[in-house]
Design an enzyme around this catalytic site. Structure first.
Site, short mmCIF file in Angstrom:
data_model
loop_
_atom_site.label_atom_id
_atom_site.label_comp_id
_atom_site.label_asym_id
_atom_site.label_seq_id
_atom_site.Cartn_x
_atom_site.Cartn_y
_atom_site.Cartn_z
CB SER A 114 -1.48 0.10 1.48
OG SER A 114 -2.02 0.65 0.67
CG ASP A 144 -6.41 -3.55 -3.84
OD1 ASP A 144 -6.90 -2.75 -3.62
OD2 ASP A 144 -4.82 -3.45 -3.33
CG HIS A 155 -5.39 -1.98 0.22
ND1 HIS A 155 -4.55 -2.15 -0.98
CD2 HIS A 155 -5.17 -2.12 1.24
CE1 HIS A 155 -3.69 -1.26 -0.17
NE2 HIS A 155 -4.12 -0.99 0.40
#
Lengths: 373, 373
Positions: free
Chosen positions: A153, A318, A351
């Site tokens: 991320s 995601d 995610h």
């Protein structure tokens, strides 16, 4: 400076870097505090250092107990003796990012010029500024080159920025569930969160230190963001339309559905461990992130000087940083002639999958790191 | 009651239905006010009536100027002389839903028992309660059967509920970009919006009438919801990372990106025309909507008594109520032996596509309605 590094596992340290830091936005921090943890032992040739970069609301407590929540480190399953990032082999460093609130300089820090918290007088920062601060920490630790920089991320953004900003210092980069630029939808969700914080009267233009913080606004921001970390299918599997421990709908506004109660809990528990102004600054840094823009508009240019190997991983559910984002990074790496491997893993968890138990991710990580030396 | 219907175009009326309404939640409204508009002329046999049901933040101003915003009706491109819902042929009725704030009874209405606004003392309602109130309006207008009930998004939920609740009164139903049940993710986004409203101190447990309303919280709720109405690709196409009319990033917290400015505008303009408590009540009604649950857990049962023709339309970039939701309705209709056509239209605009210019949707609508009589 090697002798300053304690070799116990999960050592927490703080350092004040007196040389200061000039920022992308034109501002300057006169000094920079960095809070970090290290795991494992640095080899005599200093060649076994891995920098792990944390995500938006993460911190340096990578693989040791979080001092405020008492919970295990956020990547304890990935980092440790015999784990994919094996601390019997690697010297692992994880630093709280610039702008955060766990010991590294951020809006809650005392401005040495005034003796009061910076609050919104803290300069706006970028992902590259975070990386520059990390590089200063590595200088302080006497570490020239990184065997790898690893992040998911926002941590992946830092890993990409490391490769572009300090190509001579990065031997390998692992970029999980990340992107080379924040999309309009990414920015939109972050803007909702910022507006939620700023709509809270307790925010008081950022000057709430010593008073009640804008917890209600920050909790709403966290709730909105949290939805983007999960997949629709994952939410359906976990909660569906299941009611709380009641027999029927209450026809009221309490948390009737389990997913409501879960989200409220996510919001409330977050405000105990995070500073609202840090949330503003770090989301802003992410929104500004566009690695191609920093390199003449062509992402491949960002990697022109890189000699690193790259490993990219995305997750099929995601929707925050979807697989297409990783693919475009891989195309740019290949265009730049950089060795890059890519895998899309299947997961129901959206995610957040990069943080969760995933034997496939473990194998990819261990295999990629193991093939390097 | 036919003589009470003025035959001019876009006539606004209000009616108080004195018989009251018993609600799914067990409560009862002693009287119900309904604000509605009509377009076109009712045939002598009263066989040409179409009920159009509006979405969450819509209203009765279907095809005539909105009195507060001065903007055209929300479906002006679909409804009018020579339009797909042709008012030269059909008598079109659109009523503000129960719980809303444009003249129909809702939390901002005066509770006749106390002389003060209901606020949060208004009973929690369901989609089926909205439909029951509409049926009372049609009774008042002397309309027994509907040639069609038409709606998108929450309007589609009402169209489905009409077919299930009053099967003998519905000859055809058009359900656009809708769902037969709110998913965990749908509920989650609504809960964020409700928490944003309730986190605003001006909300004051709903008792803000006569004082400043919780505009900041409602604006945040609208911003979060608005993202779900648009597709990621549509946002990228429309805004991408384009900056406001500036040459460079400002490194501040003003709306630097166009998408931020757009979202803030959406939030701010919404609070001028909508009541925050209505937002709570209507989102709650949508979250409670699960048509199968009301019929023994099997969606096909909801349509067992229906004699209507159905037309379902989804949009390929709608991630709020994705195509799979429409397909599951079609499967249930077919299992119930109901005639149902379905088309997935391609659009870059996500959920909002049903409100926007779409020649394909126009053709589907005109063709389906035209084939009926």
């Amino acid at each position: 400076m090697l002798d300053t590094i304690d070799q116990r596992f999960g050592l927490s340290r703080n350092v004040t870097l007196p040389q200061g830091l000039s920022l992308d936005g034109g501002g300057r921090l006169a000094t920079v505090d960095i809070a970090y943890e290290t795991y494992g032992m640095l080899d005599a040739d200093k060649g076994n250092a891995i920098l792990v970069c944390h995500a938006l609301t993460g911190d340096q407590h990578l693989a040791s107990e979080h001092p405020r929540t008492g919970k295990p480190g956020w990547w304890q399953r990935m980092v440790g003796p015999g784990r994919p990032i094996d601390t019997d082999r690697w010297f692992v460093v994880c630093a709280n990012v610039l702008g955060s609130c766990m010991g590294t300089s951020g809006p809650a820090s005392i401005d040495p010029a005034t003796g009061a918290p910076y609050a919104m007088r803290f300069p706006v920062i970028t992902i590259r500024d975070m990386v520059r601060a990390q590089a200063m920490l590595l200088d302080h630790l006497g570490i020239g080159r990184l065997a790898a920089v690893v992040g998911g991320s926002m941590g992946g953004m830092q890993a990409l920025s490391w490769s572009a900003t300090y190509p001579e210092r990065v031997e390998a980069a692992v970029v999980l569930a990340s992107t080379a630029r924040h999309s309009a939808q990414n920015i939109a969700f972050h803007e909702v969160g910022r507006q939620a914080v700023m709509a809270d009267p307790r925010w008081n233009n950022g000057d709430y230190y010593g008073a009640e913080p804008p917890a209600a606004g920050l909790a709403v921001a966290r709730m909105a963001a949290h939805i983007t970390y999960l997949s629709e299918a994952g939410l359906t599997e976990k909660f569906g339309r299941k009611l709380q421990a009641r027999e029927a709908k209450t026809f009221g506004f309490d948390a009737d559905f389990q997913v409501e109660s879960y989200l409220r809990h996510q919001g409330l528990s977050f405000v105990d461990r995070f500073d609202a102004n840090s949330y503003l600054y770090i989301t802003r840094a992410m929104d500004y992130f566009d690695l191609a823009e920093e390199h003449g508009g062509l992402l491949a240019n960002a990697f022109a000087a890189s000699r690193a190997r790259f490993c990219l991983v995305s997750f099929d559910t995601d929707w925050l940083y979807p697989t297409a984002d990783s693919r475009s990074i891989v195309r740019a790496l290949h265009a730049a002639g950089a060795p890059a491997s890519f895998v899309e893993l299947s997961s129901p968890y959206g995610h957040d999958a990069f943080l969760l138990d995933s034997p496939e991710l473990d194998r990819v990580m261990a295999g990629f790191l193991g093939s390097g030396r």
